[in-house]
Write an enzyme that holds these catalytic residues in place. Structure first.
Site, short mmCIF file in Angstrom:
data_model
loop_
_atom_site.label_atom_id
_atom_site.label_comp_id
_atom_site.label_asym_id
_atom_site.label_seq_id
_atom_site.Cartn_x
_atom_site.Cartn_y
_atom_site.Cartn_z
N CYS A 56 -38.37 -23.89 -24.21
CA CYS A 56 -39.59 -23.35 -24.21
C CYS A 56 -40.35 -23.92 -25.11
CB CYS A 56 -39.59 -21.90 -23.75
SG CYS A 56 -41.65 -21.58 -24.07
N CYS A 59 -42.29 -21.21 -27.27
CA CYS A 59 -40.89 -20.17 -27.91
C CYS A 59 -40.12 -20.76 -29.11
CB CYS A 59 -39.44 -20.61 -26.73
SG CYS A 59 -39.95 -18.90 -25.10
#
Length: 316
Positions: A56, A59
């Site tokens: 991700c 993230c």
């Protein structure tokens, strides 16, 4: 005094609360340890849970930012990071549908959260809100209690004791604005204006904007100006008696009076200038009154009374 700051009351959320170190503040966890690391820990301080994954990209943007603001909170909140790929059952139970997802828990239950990358300013507000939530439940921190004792000593004129306690606070929190301002005020009160000025050397501009420090700086500026004019009060009064419209003499006398503690008389001198000629010297009387107000503080009875008088003159 060391005992005062070093021993936090039960449940306190100060920087040293519960002996939290860097490993306690930010840790990786999983579904087996979730109850211990999040639910149980949140009974002491708010716990932020960052759900993320290695693949991700957002993230990886959010992670360092949220870690930074959590460290800035100095133990008032904690951060737990959980990889959703390795803890799919937990992610399913909490209905994590998109990452990064951030939940905040306090007293064993979720209290706030968001999804997606947030700017650092909003993350800081998020963390500060949680920190206040925890502080409200825990009561005053040892630092706050020490500052209250220092202020009480200062109000009683025990500047030595006040300085010692303010200094102890700074030993624990080197950037505590109230303690810095308190030490400056103690130096002013004992006549050590150079020492007061030295205390402000090297302080970042953003810290100087703090209301407590700004007030102390105004007090120091006025004390230094008053010191220069203190030996001229007799001559200044004679000039005013000879010419009530000698605004320069009134202005200098007001500064000297304020520095010597004759605050009400100093305010009256400036109000008289403003009443007679508000535009004199580019509204110097009004600007100096504002410095007086900042030095005295917004809730001081003299500040409130003088502001009313100034407003009345401005709109008369």
């Amino acid at each position: 005094m060391d005992q005062l700051i070093g021993s936090a009351p039960k449940g306190a959320t100060s920087g040293a609360a519960d002996g939290a170190n860097a490993a306690d503040l930010i840790k990786d966890s999983n579904q087996q340890k979730f109850a211990q690391d999040v639910l149980d820990a949140s009974m002491q301080v708010p716990v932020i849970v960052d759900f993320w994954a290695e693949w991700c990209g957002p993230c990886k943007q959010l992670g360092p930012l949220i870690e930074k603001v959590v460290k800035e909170a100095k133990g008032a909140v904690r951060l737990v990071k959980i990889d959703v790929d390795k803890n799919q059952a937990l992610a399913g139970q909490l209905r994590i549908q998109s990452i990064p997802a951030v939940y905040a828990f306090y007293q064993g239950r979720p209290v706030d959260g968001f999804v997606g990358v947030q700017p650092e300013s909003q993350l800081r507000q998020f963390v500060q809100h949680l920190a206040k939530m925890g502080a409200a439940a825990a009561g005053p921190s040892p630092i706050d209690e020490a500052l209250e004792q220092a202020e009480a000593a200062f109000a009683e004129g025990d500047y030595g004791a006040a300085s010692a306690i303010f200094g102890q606070v700074l030993a624990h929190e080197g950037d505590n604005a109230k303690a810095i301002a308190g030490l400056v005020r103690c130096s002013i009160a004992t006549g050590d204006l150079k020492g007061a000025r030295d205390l402000l050397t090297g302080i970042p501009a953003e810290v100087l904007k703090n209301a407590a420090i700004a007030s102390a700086v105004s007090q120091l500026d006025l004390a230094e100006a008053g010191q220069k004019a203190s030996g001229q009060t007799r001559q200044l009064r004679a000039r005013i008696d000879a010419n009530p419209k000698d605004f320069e003499a009134r202005y200098d006398l007001a500064v000297a009076q304020f520095a010597s503690g004759e605050r009400e008389a100093a305010i009256d001198q400036l109000l008289e200038i403003f009443k007679t000629n508000r535009g004199w010297n580019e509204e110097a009387a009004r600007k100096q009154l504002l410095k007086f107000f900042e030095a005295m503080g917004p809730t001081d009875p003299l500040t409130l009374a003088a502001r009313r008088k100034l407003s009345s003159l401005m709109f008369s």
